[in-house]
Design a protein around this motif. Structure first.
Motif, mmCIF file in Angstrom:
data_model
loop_
_atom_site.group_PDB
_atom_site.id
_atom_site.type_symbol
_atom_site.label_atom_id
_atom_site.label_comp_id
_atom_site.label_asym_id
_atom_site.label_seq_id
_atom_site.Cartn_x
_atom_site.Cartn_y
_atom_site.Cartn_z
ATOM 1 N N PHE A 112 0.807 -1.242 -0.092
ATOM 2 C CA PHE A 112 -0.089 -0.114 -0.103
ATOM 3 C C PHE A 112 0.684 1.438 0.149
ATOM 4 N N LEU A 113 2.080 1.246 0.593
ATOM 5 C CA LEU A 113 2.611 2.725 0.668
ATOM 6 C C LEU A 113 3.046 3.320 -0.432
ATOM 7 N N PRO A 114 3.455 2.668 -1.714
ATOM 8 C CA PRO A 114 3.728 3.257 -3.081
ATOM 9 C C PRO A 114 2.335 3.757 -3.395
ATOM 10 N N ILE A 115 1.425 3.111 -3.189
ATOM 11 C CA ILE A 115 0.034 3.469 -3.810
ATOM 12 C C ILE A 115 -0.373 4.568 -3.010
ATOM 13 N N SER A 219 -1.522 6.004 7.873
ATOM 14 C CA SER A 219 -0.863 4.572 7.690
ATOM 15 C C SER A 219 0.463 4.999 7.021
ATOM 16 N N ALA A 220 0.537 5.665 6.080
ATOM 17 C CA ALA A 220 1.985 5.940 5.653
ATOM 18 C C ALA A 220 2.612 6.606 6.639
ATOM 19 N N TRP A 221 2.258 7.470 7.414
ATOM 20 C CA TRP A 221 3.201 7.883 8.373
ATOM 21 C C TRP A 221 3.566 6.778 9.261
ATOM 22 N N ALA A 222 2.389 5.822 9.742
ATOM 23 C CA ALA A 222 3.201 4.814 10.556
ATOM 24 C C ALA A 222 3.970 3.891 10.010
ATOM 25 N N TRP A 297 -2.473 0.299 14.079
ATOM 26 C CA TRP A 297 -3.439 1.374 14.597
ATOM 27 C C TRP A 297 -3.798 2.308 13.313
ATOM 28 N N ALA A 298 -2.601 2.518 12.541
ATOM 29 C CA ALA A 298 -3.211 3.427 11.525
ATOM 30 C C ALA A 298 -3.832 2.979 10.327
ATOM 31 N N SER A 299 -4.117 1.693 10.230
ATOM 32 C CA SER A 299 -4.889 0.837 9.430
ATOM 33 C C SER A 299 -6.536 1.172 9.575
ATOM 34 N N PHE A 300 -6.749 1.259 10.789
ATOM 35 C CA PHE A 300 -8.200 1.507 11.065
ATOM 36 C C PHE A 300 -8.792 2.498 10.481
ATOM 37 N N PRO A 301 -8.203 3.769 10.505
ATOM 38 C CA PRO A 301 -8.863 4.960 9.561
ATOM 39 C C PRO A 301 -8.832 4.906 8.236
ATOM 40 N N THR A 302 -7.865 4.003 7.635
ATOM 41 C CA THR A 302 -7.912 3.831 6.427
ATOM 42 C C THR A 302 -8.747 2.563 5.738
#
Lengths: 303, 267
Positions: A112-115, A219-222, A297-302
């Motif tokens: 997911f990061l590059p996307i 999530s990218a930040w995480a 944690w970060a994946s929840f909001p996304t």
């Protein structure tokens, strides 16, 4: 902020089966490979926890076929208390390193990061491919310790010295088992360092036009923060594992202090420090235990 | 579906708070003078973490409920000027809370571990080895003889490597497999490991300290209630770790005096 058009495409379309499915340079395929590895690892770890639970509930219960896993650890298919510790250590190591770090960070991050940042791929696709295969080898080395005569190590996934450093005198699996464990983790660290390098560079240099740092998804930040933590933690853990291996195979005393008496014998080591070993291990414990969860944690909001 | 999820979150959050509020799984009784400080810190941490946990879960459930059924064509609302203010406020709030817990916790910890023992504290040496604890009392001279690792011999019950032939201070040392101490008297525990890492954990004493091989550490405590308590190793130390334990018997001064006389006679 960078314009992706300024970056050349790092690799062309795969032309062979091997390049497409096995040694792929595509971040999505590598992400899926990591995910498959994490799935295999979680099933192995789960199987070990079943065995452990059976032993805790019915200590003398014969588990059919367990002697095939270890003749000394399960004579007559009944698990010995020390073999329980060996399974517990392997369960912890597999879960922490090859599931909790691999699935949320390496697998989902790669995919997911590059996307999410608008990059075409990771900046170092060959490093990315290597990071997966190195991690795969690390997993094989760890699982191989089931096959050595004394079985895997029983020192717990934190492997505190000097229990981990004094050799087989301190219990079954503490000789070759620890060497294989430390080799596996050192190899794993190489994979994670390569992966972190890619994640950090992707986040800082490969963002598309208009994707400022403050616009990055959580999530990218995480994944970015996890990579920075991983870079510092695994860079300490890898040499610590190498020093631990040297204590076993080269007669050094990095983690073994003087005047230890085990089984009535004074160990020939001197001058080492248990604190240095445990600080190396501990300095990576905290990032290791927090790093897997931060992308989660970060994946929840996304989602 | 989302509303069921919101209700489930509320039920789980409140359900997990009930045993904490009702003290269903409380800590064992405290038998030490420093225990109230530790317990207070535990309570503060639990209270602050508990309030944060409940508040965040209830808020999450509220938002899931509220936005679970959006009307078609409804405009997506956003914070005017972005959510930066809220994010900063959350950082400051949580940061202050964690920092405050850390500062007060460090103060409580330092008052237990950094304060030196009283001059008249009773010294007891404990040696941990795979997989047993042994205790040494200095005898009438109040001094321990040195440990000679080359003379440690479990078969001869010389657990501390004592050389009574050459060491004057060792002659009256008393070695036991059980720890006994007088009530309301400060104990200065000198900790030594002969092999790998172990831990000295007495939950009722609110004491848990690792043995670090190559590094002799000490702790001090005062037990306030007579009774027999378990000392367990809580640092994975090898194949017999699960079975590594000893007992701490807190006695009246009179009982202790009799006990130490009996032990001296057995040496």
């Amino acid at each position: 902020m960078h314009d992706m058009s300024a970056h050349a495409v790092q690799h062309g379309a795969p032309t062979s089966f091997l390049r497409k499915h096995v040694f792929s340079l595509d971040h999505k395929v590598i992400g899926k490979q990591y995910y498959a590895l994490a799935l295999v690892a979680v099933f192995v770890g789960m199987f070990l926890s079943w065995l452990m639970r059976i032993h805790l509930g019915w200590g003398s219960f014969a588990i059919p076929g367990l002697h095939l896993l270890s003749k000394t650890g399960a004579p007559g298919d009944v698990m010995t208390p020390e073999y329980y510790l060996q399974l517990m250590t392997m369960h912890g190591t597999i879960m922490v390193f090859f599931v909790l770090t691999t699935a949320p960070f390496a697998a989902f991050g790669n995919f997911f990061l590059p996307i999410q940042v608008g990059a075409e791929d990771m900046p170092f696709p060959h490093f990315n491919m290597m990071s997966f295969w190195v991690t795969f080898v690390a997993f094989l080395v760890l699982v191989a310790s089931f096959l050595v005569p004394d079985g895997p190590t029983l020192g717990g996934w934190t492997q505190y010295a000097p229990l981990s450093a004094v050799g087989s005198v301190s219990g079954p699996g503490q000789g070759l088992g620890v060497v294989l464990w430390a080799s596996s983790i050192a190899i794993f660290c190489i994979g994670q360092l390569l992966g972190s390098l890619n994640f950090i560079t992707t986040t800082l240099d490969m963002r598309t036009r208009g994707m400022s740092l403050m616009r990055l998804p959580l999530s990218a930040w995480a994944w970015f923060i996890t990579s920075v933590m991983g870079l510092t933690a695994f860079a300490v853990l890898m040499p610590a594992c190498i020093l631990l291996i040297l204590d076993h195979v080269a007669g050094t005393s990095f983690f073994v202090p003087s005047n230890l008496v085990i089984n009535g014998q004074i160990l020939p080591h001197s001058g080492g420090s248990t604190c240095s070993g445990n600080t190396c291990s501990g300095s990576s414990d905290i990032p290791r235990s927090t790093s897997p969860s931060s992308p989660a944690w970060a994946s929840f909001p996304t989602c | 579906m989302a509303k069921i999820f919101a209700v489930t979150i509320i039920l789980i959050a409140i359900g997990s708070a009930i045993p904490i509020v009702m003290h269903t799984w409380d800590m064992p009784q405290d038998i030490s003078t420093h225990g109230p400080l530790i317990d207070e810190q535990f309570k503060d941490t639990m209270l602050e973490a508990g309030i944060s946990f409940l508040a965040s879960q209830l808020l999450l459930a509220f938002f899931i409920w509220k936005f679970s059924d959006p009307k078609p064509g409804a405009k997506i609302k956003s914070f005017p000027g972005g959510a930066a203010g809220l994010v900063i406020a959350a950082f400051v709030l949580v940061g202050t809370e964690v920092l405050a817990l850390g500062v007060f916790g460090a103060k409580a910890w330092a008052s237990v571990y950094f304060a030196p023992p009283a001059a008249n504290a009773m010294p007891v040496q404990v040696q941990a080895g795979q997989f047993a604890f042994y205790f040494r009392y200095p005898g009438p001279d109040g001094k321990f003889g040195p440990i000679h690792v080359d003379q440690i011999n479990e078969a001869n019950a010389n657990f501390f490597g004592i050389d009574t032939t050459h060491d004057q201070d060792s002659k009256d040392d008393i070695v036991t497999a059980e720890m006994a101490i007088p009530v309301n008297r400060e104990i200065h525990l000198l900790m030594h490991s002969k092999d790998v890492g172990h831990s000295f954990f007495v939950p009722e004493l609110r004491v848990q300290q690792d043995f670090v091989p190559g590094l002799d550490l000490s702790i001090h405590f005062t037990a306030t209630k007579v009774g027999k308590y378990e000392i367990v190793c809580t640092q994975l130390c090898g194949l017999g770790h699960y079975n590594m334990k000893a007992y701490l018997e807190v006695m009246s001064q009179e009982d202790y005096d009799n006990w130490i006389k009996q032990q001296a006679a057995l040496q």
